[in-house]
Design a protein around this motif. Structure first.
Motif, PDB file in Angstrom:
ATOM      1  N   TYR A  86      41.624  33.313   3.288  1.00 29.37           N
ATOM      2  CA  TYR A  86      41.533  33.185   4.677  1.00 29.37           C
ATOM      3  C   TYR A  86      40.883  32.137   5.425  1.00 29.37           C
ATOM      4  CZ  TYR A  86      40.452  34.511   9.740  1.00 29.37           C
ATOM      5  OH  TYR A  86      40.456  34.462  10.843  1.00 29.37           O
ATOM      6  N   THR A  87      39.613  31.938   4.727  1.00 26.46           N
ATOM      7  CA  THR A  87      38.667  30.850   4.976  1.00 26.46           C
ATOM      8  C   THR A  87      39.435  29.368   4.856  1.00 26.46           C
ATOM      9  OG1 THR A  87      36.598  31.958   4.329  1.00 26.46           O
ATOM     10  CG2 THR A  87      36.521  29.495   4.676  1.00 26.46           C
TER      11      THR A  87
ATOM     12  N   MET B  68      42.308  28.971   7.551  1.00 25.91           N
ATOM     13  CA  MET B  68      41.735  28.743   8.768  1.00 25.91           C
ATOM     14  C   MET B  68      41.234  27.248   8.917  1.00 25.91           C
ATOM     15  SD  MET B  68      42.691  31.321  10.662  1.00 25.91           S
ATOM     16  CE  MET B  68      41.634  31.154  11.963  1.00 25.91           C
TER      17      MET B  68
ATOM     18  N   MET C 251      47.561  31.533  12.392  1.00 25.48           N
ATOM     19  CA  MET C 251      46.167  32.082  12.735  1.00 25.48           C
ATOM     20  C   MET C 251      45.998  33.674  13.362  1.00 25.48           C
ATOM     21  SD  MET C 251      44.870  28.686  14.775  1.00 25.48           S
ATOM     22  CE  MET C 251      43.357  29.469  15.097  1.00 25.48           C
TER      23      MET C 251
ATOM     24  N   SER D 105      47.001  35.713   9.947  1.00 25.43           N
ATOM     25  CA  SER D 105      45.876  35.986   9.221  1.00 25.43           C
ATOM     26  C   SER D 105      44.612  36.913   9.522  1.00 25.43           C
ATOM     27  CB  SER D 105      45.426  34.526   8.706  1.00 25.43           C
ATOM     28  OG  SER D 105      46.733  33.837   8.046  1.00 25.43           O
ATOM     29  N   THR D 106      44.278  36.546  10.636  1.00 22.61           N
ATOM     30  CA  THR D 106      43.256  37.529  11.444  1.00 22.61           C
ATOM     31  C   THR D 106      43.602  38.906  11.407  1.00 22.61           C
ATOM     32  OG1 THR D 106      42.641  35.294  12.719  1.00 22.61           O
ATOM     33  CG2 THR D 106      41.695  37.418  13.429  1.00 22.61           C
TER      34      THR D 106
END
Length: 330
Positions: free
Chosen positions: A28-29, A32, A50, A53-54
């Motif tokens: 995820y990091t 992003m 975005m 994924s969040t």
């Protein structure tokens, strides 16, 4: 099977949840960072990924937290519960936060399946390919709602009774969709990969047709873990809770790997398969001069190149063909 096997499987599953949750955080990091790097050139798909994924991270966080809290309540806080761990599980299997965790896993499953259907369409560029997966997706949605109701009802239990029977139908439909989508994507990639290697060479086609690319594009771990869980769950095996942990975690990790591959620009795009397979013939006339090769009768030199390396339209090919014919007539 003994209750001890179930408890040990639950404990090991919770540990793997934490490990794979760490993998999800890293993915995820990385995703992003790439999406936030170029704010001025951000596109609509970037915004979608975005949010996707969040939401995925939020849902898997709920699931991991719920399983950890329930394990703590069952093994530590209520260690002296009358009847032991199995009695506590039977009594509180439908507690509100367990229902919330199951809801998060079902929602996560629907998001991941939707992404898989979309990727099937991207790889094939044909709406007919996703008709059956879309029908299975609607069936999964309906069965998922019913499963949440039965497992969350008072005295409901995800692993026994009516909830377990409906759960087999729900997971069979959902995992069947996973397997079909994975087979569709994998088959297409392998076929196009073999064709491209003959025209582009193994080195140039490595980025799109490697084993790693097939595993990520088809979300293979997602389907394999789902199949293992379905078999154990259908057999009412106590070890099914362990495979459930793998299945739910890969429901999040595999799509996140695919999203990362997309934002890095290494994933398949629309019409890529047809562009790779399609080859063009460029017809060029050559005069028989010293140091050159010329055909004795037609005087045509044929070049076979992929559409990825030369942007030659069909109209250009037809024009060059006509020019070659006129030269031959002269």
């Amino acid at each position: 099977m003994s209750d001890a096997l179930f408890q040990n499987s639950y404990y090991i599953g919770n540990n793997f949840n934490c490990i794979l949750y760490g993998v999800e955080l890293v993915l995820y990091t990385m995703t992003m960072q790439r999406l936030l790097k170029h704010k001025s050139r951000r596109t609509r798909p970037d915004i979608f990924f975005m949010f996707f994924s969040t939401i995925n991270l939020l849902l898997i966080t709920i699931y991991v937290a719920v399983e950890s809290v329930f394990g703590e309540e069952m093994w530590i806080v209520n260690a002296s519960f009358p009847g032991g761990d199995s009695a506590y599980l039977q009594q509180y299997a439908a507690v509100w936060y367990q229902t919330m965790g199951t809801t998060a896993s079902v929602a996560l499953n629907l998001l991941s399946d939707g992404l898989m259907i979309y990727r099937c369409f991207v790889v094939w560029s044909d709406i007919r390919v996703v008709i059956i997966p879309c029908i299975l997706y609607l069936a999964t949605l309906a069965l998922g709602i019913v499963e949440l109701y039965t497992s969350g009802a008072p005295a409901g239990n995800f692993f026994s009774g009516l909830a377990a029977q409906l759960g087999v139908s729900y997971y069979a439909t959902s995992i069947g969709l996973n397997i079909i989508a994975t087979s569709i994507i994998t088959g297409r990639i392998i076929y196009v990969g073999r064709v491209s290697r003959r025209s582009l060479g193994a080195e140039n086609s490595q980025a799109y047709f490697s084993v790693a690319a097939i595993i990520v594009e088809s979300a293979l771990p997602y389907s394999l873990s789902g199949f293992a869980f379905l078999v154990s769950y259908g057999l009412n095996s106590e070890i099914s809770i362990l495979f459930l942990s793998f299945y739910v975690m890969f429901t999040c990790v595999s799509p996140q790997m695919l999203v990362l591959r997309v934002v890095e620009g290494r994933a398949w795009k629309r019409n890529q398969a047809s562009d790779t397979v399609t080859t063009t013939f460029a017809f060029t006339s050559y005069l028989p001069t010293e140091g050159s090769f010329a055909a004795e009768d037609s005087g045509i030199h044929v070049h076979l190149e992929s559409a990825q390396k030369r942007d030659v339209s069909l109209e250009d090919v037809e024009k060059r063909t006509q020019q070659g014919s006129s030269h031959r007539g002269l």
